[in-house]
Design a protein around this motif. Structure first.
Motif, PDB file in Angstrom:
ATOM      1  N   PRO A   1       0.837  -1.202   0.000  1.00  0.00           N
ATOM      2  CA  PRO A   1       0.000   0.000   0.000  1.00  0.00           C
ATOM      3  C   PRO A   1       0.878   1.260   0.000  1.00  0.00           C
ATOM      4  N   SER A   2       0.732   2.071  -1.052  1.00  0.00           N
ATOM      5  CA  SER A   2       1.563   3.264  -1.195  1.00  0.00           C
ATOM      6  C   SER A   2       0.712   4.529  -1.135  1.00  0.00           C
ATOM      7  N   ASP A   3      -0.476   4.402  -0.559  1.00  0.00           N
ATOM      8  CA  ASP A   3      -1.505   5.443  -0.642  1.00  0.00           C
ATOM      9  C   ASP A   3      -1.492   6.431   0.529  1.00  0.00           C
TER      10      ASP A   3
ATOM     11  N   GLY B   1       8.517  15.896  -5.264  1.00  0.00           N
ATOM     12  CA  GLY B   1       8.610  16.260  -6.672  1.00  0.00           C
ATOM     13  C   GLY B   1       9.325  15.208  -7.495  1.00  0.00           C
ATOM     14  N   PHE B   2       9.994  14.287  -6.800  1.00  0.00           N
ATOM     15  CA  PHE B   2      10.774  13.266  -7.492  1.00  0.00           C
ATOM     16  C   PHE B   2       9.925  12.141  -8.089  1.00  0.00           C
ATOM     17  N   TYR B   3       8.593  12.215  -7.926  1.00  0.00           N
ATOM     18  CA  TYR B   3       7.730  11.196  -8.545  1.00  0.00           C
ATOM     19  C   TYR B   3       7.306  11.579  -9.961  1.00  0.00           C
TER      20      TYR B   3
ATOM     21  N   THR C   1      14.615  -0.269  -7.257  1.00  0.00           N
ATOM     22  CA  THR C   1      15.350   0.617  -8.158  1.00  0.00           C
ATOM     23  C   THR C   1      15.163   0.223  -9.614  1.00  0.00           C
ATOM     24  N   TYR C   2      14.983   1.253 -10.447  1.00  0.00           N
ATOM     25  CA  TYR C   2      14.864   1.022 -11.889  1.00  0.00           C
ATOM     26  C   TYR C   2      16.195   0.552 -12.473  1.00  0.00           C
ATOM     27  N   PHE C   3      17.264   0.633 -11.687  1.00  0.00           N
ATOM     28  CA  PHE C   3      18.573   0.156 -12.130  1.00  0.00           C
ATOM     29  C   PHE C   3      18.760  -1.337 -11.844  1.00  0.00           C
TER      30      PHE C   3
END
Ligand code: PBG
Length: 334
Positions: A171-173, A206-208, A321-323
């Protein structure tokens, strides 16, 4: 004369740094593929991979393509994928698509678990991919995200994913009380093994931005923000309170998000609770690094791995991570 008074350093810190063998011996933290969770964007259809301009190398992909990606992740020793859906049709005001058993996420979960039973699959608990306004929950006339009404839908979403066989629900809400509510529903329905990774300390960041581009929710969100549920970047004690509550409500692991600008939060949480602690190197952090790599301003291999070991040093047990794929490949070569 001058020799008699000559000063020698009592400790030469550089002695141990001089040789590779002693650097290896005194290394305090290690990064391995076991530490990585790979977030992927999945979309409807077949045979399509669509690049997201602000996230080079982290494209949206259809299920058939994702199966190939999953196979690579498994082969590289990455323990888990985290799925994020791009919902192109079926968005509405109350996110009904979020708990459609035939929807994109449950379908992908079933297929992944069928093909690769040993690969962990995690899903995101939030309504933003499914709402026309791009908020993580349902809203009233003033645009305020309603807590308890949203939690009811999150329970349905969690049960729908659990039924499809998800290993970990995240849950990220940032609704209050949702971990307890979802945990209770899981217990009542017999999903006692479904793990909950609570995005406990999720900041209004803002990093999203690039992530919202990937999901196509930035246009829907417009000028609105998520300040009435995500945390103020200025706060640290509040993160401790959030984590304490989520653990109390039955979370198996907790998440801090974003990552690199919030390493102090990771450290505080790990030191305070000593529980499985995860961190999310979010889309904007990835975009920032990628842009610099592409311009030749930063060395890709060095800075990628340095950014990830920093999470370990801060106390993270796992890193989204997307890496992940690239990092696991690099680690394999060493
Ligand atoms: C949705 C969600 C977001 C991210 C993960 N889950 C965006 C948001 O809260 O607006 C961001 C991840 C990233 O930026 O990589 N609740």
């Amino acid at each position: 004369m001058i020799f008699a008074n000559r000063y020698f350093p009592a400790t030469r810190m550089r002695r141990m740094r001089k040789d590779e063998f002693s650097r290896r011996l005194m290394r305090e933290n290690v990064l391995t593929a076991n530490d990585l969770i790979y977030p992927v964007f999945v979309m409807e259809g077949q045979n399509r991979v669509v690049e997201v301009p602000s996230m080079p190398g982290a494209p949206r992909q259809t299920l058939d393509k994702l199966l190939y990606t999953a196979e690579q992740a498994l082969e590289l020793g990455i323990p888990m994928l985290s799925l994020f859906p791009v919902i192109e049709s079926g968005k509405d005001n109350d996110a009904q698509e979020a708990y459609n058993p035939e929807g994109l996420v449950p379908t992908v979960v079933r297929e992944l678990k069928k093909r690769f039973p040993e690969l962990g699959v995690m899903t995101d608990g939030a309504l933003d991919p499914y709402t026309i306004h791009g908020q993580d929950g349902v809203i009233d006339d003033s645009g305020y995200v309603l807590n308890d009404e949203t939690t009811e839908i999150l329970i349905k979403q969690g049960l729908c994913h659990a039924e499809a066989g998800v290993d970990m629900f995240g849950p990220s809400d940032m609704m209050d009380g949702r971990i307890g509510a979802i945990r209770q529903a899981f217990e009542e329905e017999g999903y006692i093994h479904t793990k909950i990774l609570a995005y406990s300390a999720k900041y209004s960041s803002g990093f999203y931005g690039p992530f919202r581009d990937a999901l196509g929710s930035s246009g829907n969100l417009g000028k609105a923000d998520k300040n009435n549920y995500q945390m103020d970047p200025a706060n640290l004690d509040e993160a401790i309170q959030e984590v304490a509550q989520d653990l109390e409500e039955g979370a198996d692991a907790v998440m801090i998000k974003p990552g690199m600008p919030y390493l102090d939060v990771i450290r505080r949480v790990k030191d305070t609770f000593r529980v499985p602690t995860f961190a999310y190197q979010v889309s904007g952090e990835y975009a920032m690094l990628k842009a610099a790599f592409q311009n030749g301003w930063l060395n890709e291999e060095k800075c990628m791995l340095e950014s990830l070991i920093a999470f370990k040093r801060a106390g993270a047990d796992g890193i989204l991570t997307y890496f992940a794929l690239d990092a696991a490949r690099l680690l394999r070569q060493r």
